[in-house]
Design a protein around this motif. Structure first.
Motif, PDB file in Angstrom:
ATOM      1  N   ARG F  44      -4.519  10.207   7.536  1.00 17.31           N
ATOM      2  CA  ARG F  44      -4.799  11.346   8.863  1.00 17.31           C
ATOM      3  C   ARG F  44      -3.057  11.208   9.300  1.00 17.31           C
ATOM      4  N   PRO F  51       2.496  19.271   5.564  1.00 15.54           N
ATOM      5  CA  PRO F  51       1.925  19.463   4.809  1.00 15.54           C
ATOM      6  C   PRO F  51       1.967  18.786   4.000  1.00 15.54           C
ATOM      7  N   GLU F  52       0.853  19.125   3.282  1.00 18.78           N
ATOM      8  CA  GLU F  52       0.625  18.662   1.479  1.00 18.78           C
ATOM      9  C   GLU F  52       1.508  19.230   0.533  1.00 18.78           C
ATOM     10  N   HIS F  74      -7.309  22.733   5.565  1.00 16.59           N
ATOM     11  CA  HIS F  74      -7.534  21.476   6.447  1.00 16.59           C
ATOM     12  C   HIS F  74      -5.844  21.284   6.911  1.00 16.59           C
ATOM     13  N   ASN F  75      -5.255  22.551   6.426  1.00 15.12           N
ATOM     14  CA  ASN F  75      -3.633  22.071   7.013  1.00 15.12           C
ATOM     15  C   ASN F  75      -3.150  23.098   7.408  1.00 15.12           C
TER      16      ASN F  75
END
Lengths: 254, 254, 254, 254, 254, 254, 254, 254
Positions: F44, F51-52, F74-75
């Motif tokens: 985290r 961003p992923e 989750h983002n």
């Protein structure tokens, strides 16, 4: 300058119609032309009884037909390699005797087959996927007037298949050994026979075979004497060289 | 068959002493000899005014001396590349005028220097470690009769050094650009001038420079037009080609 | 900072409207802009009389048309290489004078052809499959104002074809030699002539030819002096360099 | 299990001294031993009249002497390649007839020379630095009973030297062509003759010659038919293969 | 043209001693000289606070001393890499403060050490044989004013050694990760931290490690984001780049 | 073992419900699970605000949508590289805010853009064909919260284009330099600035560019200090590393 | 010559129906045939309980069906790798029990599944794109009678995923570790376990991954002991070798 | 944190001396230390009964002695590979039981030999020059507690030597096959047995063997199933992996 012209020049000198000095100058400037007819001669003797060969890759069917017509005007037979079915059909229309060798992807037109020589060209291959390259060698050696025997799928992973052929292999005059992957077959074969072995690497394999490089390197590094190598997948080159070698035995065999 | 012999043969034919047919046969068999004297001629014109060159690597001092003697019997000047000091000393004993170019590892014997041509060969190198290769180019171009200007240590990491030379570079007839490591210099130079640029990769560098391959590839892939490339460290080849190019300007310059 | 602006600044200094110190600061900060107009000048002289060139691979027809319009606004002629027929048709709509050179896959727009120079660029190729690359060199050298002579299919396997051209080759100012497979032709040619030879390897071949690497290496390692090399299939690069070399002869030829 | 032992077993079965079942078991377990004597036979016929060969690199003089003694116990002649002078002196002490071939770095012991065969092995090389490899081929072919003719320093950069040999080359049964650098010679030679050509790349060259890879690739990609290739610097392999090929002509020549 | 000269020219224009047009011409022709002093300025700012660096390989001790003298005339500190003990002793005689870093094979002369920046450069290496390259990075980063922490022998085969450092690694500003063999360490490290990782392949390894190519390729293909790579064994390059990165944190840290 | 479970275990030990020995055993066996929650924490913090990223090549549109949904749960933001238009359309249906960056072949979903940091990431590329790779770097750096400035088509063949940008380049915090062909641009840029340069080779080029290897080698061998390299065409990797570097400046900039 | 025939021959000798000498001759000439039945025996024991395997690439559906029929005549089970859906459908028509393993691109026909051995083959892969290769290993090991456990997407960039599996990995008898890109996973895994690790490089990656060469080299250079490697993407080979190893544990486990 | 410390912490929690929350924090921060002792445990079990190994290349005799002392403080036995005689003599002085294995260039110190396992590791090599690598495998497998049988000089060029060993080979539990040049032996061996075969390429060979790459590629591309490969010349790695495999058979053999 071909022979008749040269003869005429010399007769003209002899007959006083051409002064020696002018003839000298002409001869010097034409030296290459002298070679030119020698080339024809040389080439005629070089290829005596051999069909001319067309490498079809990168040529249109129409181009192949045109070249085939040029060749067959002065030759009895023709070999075309790396030939698609489409190209074959185009040649077939022009030359009904054209025959397609599907496995070899080769086309032949044989109007007057060459008489077979005395020796035998043995063509071995390691796996079934090597067969197209082996067949190109077979078709080439065959049309050039050689007896060919085929021994396919005799790879080293099942060595006994190969050993059971031992006696037959000893009868061959020259052996073409085709293999991809690890390219080990020529080394084993050359250890069994006392004849020239022409090794042909194939692009069969995957991963780190690098399109045949692994097999090529293996063959160049063969621990067995008497092995020479041609380029990857070059079945034609192997068949051609084998025929040259086999003809040595034949030429002298009386 | 040299010219006098050919002349005699033709006179013999003319005078009836040799029948045309026998002359024909002789000429055919000697066609190559005709070429042979052509070769001498051609070669003489080819190398007119140029010194013969010995590549010393792999030759003993004694061998180099022997070859040098053979060359200097018919030539005024001599260039020997990749020459050790030991070899130089041996040649020096035989030819007191021999001179050693230490940086270039080259030896010259100049009995009658060629007059300098009008154009200029500019030789640039990127770093101080590239100097030996650059110097080999300089010595070669110099002995072949060219004016040479040197611009060393002008690598692209400090681009202003190069830019400050801009006007001088525009004056050169042909430019030799020597660089190792990333081999970027020829691209930058060729973008500044409108003259032929000969790029020479050097084996300077370490790690993934692969003995000059990195620089070689960079030069072959130059984004600037007008760049041609010679082999790694081949300063001689660059100097020779530059001289051929510069002589074009000279030959036609009056 | 272009010339008028610089002139104004200097007049302002001269007229006392700008103090020297402020001008100094301005000039220092604008040094690059000085170069900027120099670049324009330099480039104009650099490319004088030469068409700008578009490398079409990876560009859409629309993009090529747009670039072509930008170039032809200030130039008489245009060369585009690696050009598809589709791109050609798009350019043709915008420039009716556009011409497609199919073998070379090149497009030219010539509004005002350059006058031909005095020398000759000879373009040789080894086999018929090398012709596209040779033609790219021909089109490039031609549009840049050079006389070009072509000698195709003169590969070393039939050396006499080449030898018969010997005298003609000696007449060329610079020679472009295109070959794939074993890339031997430039070495033989460079042994016959005393002019610069630009070798162009092609990706013709199969097996261990590695898309032209075999030929490239052969050419870099040529045993004949005077050979320089361009990248695989880079006919344009060879034509461009040959033109630079040939223009040396021309520039000085009066 | 050698022949006498096998004969005894069968007689024992025949005489009832050994039951068939026990003999069966014995034969099965000994199948390999059957091969074992077959190997001896095969090998004897394989190498009939040929000297055994020692590759000296990586062996101490003492080891080479020991192997030489083992070989010469059952053979008349011996060939050792890659042999240092030090090793030679050690062998010389054991076998006074030992002879050192300096250029080839080879050692031979000939107690009973083989009668020469009818054909001729021609050995050509491109440059003087290729001579050691060529000589290894010469010594190998010679000791194996072949007539050898040498044509050295006939590289393609001076093509006329080669052409002047044309007729002689046509007389050879098989040709070994040794070349480093760009490796072009085998292609040119194979274009002139109608006999098998064995190409030997050498590690001669520098820069991007990669220790002979450039020449190797050139030879594998030869545009001329009839060329096969051995490993870099493998003069022995070429001489051995040439002998196998030449013996075909001989074996059948009466 | 340096600043005083330019100032004088402008004053001459201002004072009417030089007409604007002539000054214009002079400025245009001297544009490069303007750049020349810019180069000095730029370079001074570029290298502010950084020692100049000598790459000793291929230079004689005398040459290194001479360059060192030139550098230390205008600089407080000096770094010399790839430095032999012999070279060190020569420099030591000239500069008694010279210090030899044996593991790194580096030499430093520090007359006025740079104050240390706030961040930390972490230097990790996989095995003990990678230490010389790691130490070159350490010495470089240290003399350039960075705090350096070393974590050696933390290769991936014993992953827990690395994991036990996790918290410390998270404290570093930039990490240099040195590894030979399979070069896996940078990928693992970059997966643990959120800072830039500079990967340095080393030539440690044997067989198919190809002098560091295996590690180099592994690092270029890292599955972890944030990894950039320098050349094989280029500890200096990694230390230099790490210092540039770390100085970003420092420059802005107030 | 997550934190609540661990807390409970310790309270059970404390409350005497679990004997210390049993807890010891459990802790030992679960040591990895301890790391497991640490991983969550570490990750985290590692990716905070980033961003992923999805690498789309080899994934179906449906798979990409599914991964995108998992990430965006989750983002706030998402980056997907090597994304086809077809995949974009599928994602667009699920996330109407999805945006396609055509030149970069990248997709972004930005629900809450990151605030821009203080520094600047400069992205340069040599030619127009390098733009897709440069754009991938731009999109990556941009979505990660960096100000990006682009300088395209500033290749070294027209060096003045680059020099005219000099002052702007000096303002950047970190520079990404994208180039194919000879890959010379990063060396020249790194010679002009005192900031970290991330070099990105591209597969632009033909012939012996080997799909970007020529440029990659050039960059690894850069003669200019401060250059680190990412994999061929890896614009994302360069953008990601540049962001990590730029965030160093930012994190500390108050 | 199979066993019955050999028995008969010996009985004939014993019964006096065949003289010992004739039997001797027959046995010698048939030595290979003796091996021939040994081969059958050996191979039967070799592959006992293992399905024969077809490599489908380069075979038509009809050919695969034909080979499958030949195999299933004498075998209970069949494995076919690199199998297209089209080929599967053709086999399905002939063998309704045929099952397609889509991820592995493998086909199995299992008429009588082998009983599972005691040990466990663990199959790990680094990323989701490596799954097809991993699945080929899984299917192979499974049909050969091994229990298989899969651990996918445990690449080294998120090392904790892998560490959380530590105990499970320690339970495996043999581990297959599949990874592309930098191929680091096998080194880390082999550092955690004391069992044989078979590393499988995959062609996953781009740029300088060279179709898996980067991963292959990394694995060959693993710093962790106990790692052996198979060819790129060769999931089958890994599964087969793992089964041979696992069977050692099984064979001896009672 | 080692076990006693962890035990104490838990007892302190249990005894109320440390609150659960503080222990929680401590455990989290020490998670790695938990791993740390796990590593010790894991490694102890990993290497149970195995000597630690020193790779001597690049280490001084003094360094090797120091490492040996560290290892032998906690271990009974020691293996050191790539060990010079000089290093051996230094170790011998410290450990009189040290023994030098000259052919393998390995050193062992055996204070308490491991009991031999039940299976057999067969080590084959192709030629006498491969023996050093084979011996390294032998010494490694031997000291790790395995029975080893050696079959040397059984290369494929005399295939019958290998075949005569057939039955013995079938008795081995695992086979190590060492070969240079064309690397064909592992393929042939794997075709004869049903046990795991570990192939070891050696750098034996010349020309295009590329220091073992030819053999390596051949082995990776083996047409026989059950072959895995280690790095070039990596006899130790093969011996180690073979021991892990053989121990599987042993561990389960009661």
């Amino acid at each position: 300058m071909n022979e008749p012209k040269l003869r005429k020049l010399l007769h003209d000198v002899h007959g006083g119609r051409v002064p020696a000095d002018r003839a000298l100058k002409q001869l010097k400037s034409l030296a290459i032309h002298d070679l030119d007819f020698a080339r024809v001669d040389g080439h005629r003797s070089l290829r005596k009884g051999f069909p001319e060969v067309i490498y079809c890759e990168g040529k249109t069917p129409a181009q192949v037909v045109k070249i085939a017509q040029a060749i067959l005007r002065h030759n009895d037979n023709l070999l075309a390699t790396r030939c698609s079915k489409e190209t074959f059909r185009a040649v077939k229309r022009a030359f009904p005797k054209a025959k397609y060798h599907e496995a070899a992807r080769a086309l032949t037109v044989v109007h007057k087959p060459l008489p077979k020589r005395g020796g035998t060209v043995a063509v071995l291959c390691a796996g079934t996927t090597d067969i197209p390259v082996a067949e190109e060698a077979v078709v080439t050696a065959d049309i050039m007037g050689n007896r060919v025997k085929k021994y396919y799928d005799v790879g080293v992973a099942g060595i006994h298949r190969l050993l059971s052929l031992n006696e037959e292999l000893l009868d061959a005059t020259v052996l073409i050994v085709v293999a991809g992957m690890e390219g080990a077959l020529p080394s084993v074969v050359a250890g069994l026979v006392d004849k020239p072995v022409i090794a042909v690497p194939t692009s069969v394999g995957y991963g780190a075979s690098f399109g045949g490089i692994a097999a090529l390197l293996a063959m160049l590094n063969s621990c067995a004497s008497g092995v020479t190598v041609v380029n990857i997948n070059n079945g034609f080159g192997a068949g051609y060289a084998a025929s040259l070698i086999n003809s040595l035995a034949t030429v002298n065999s009386h």
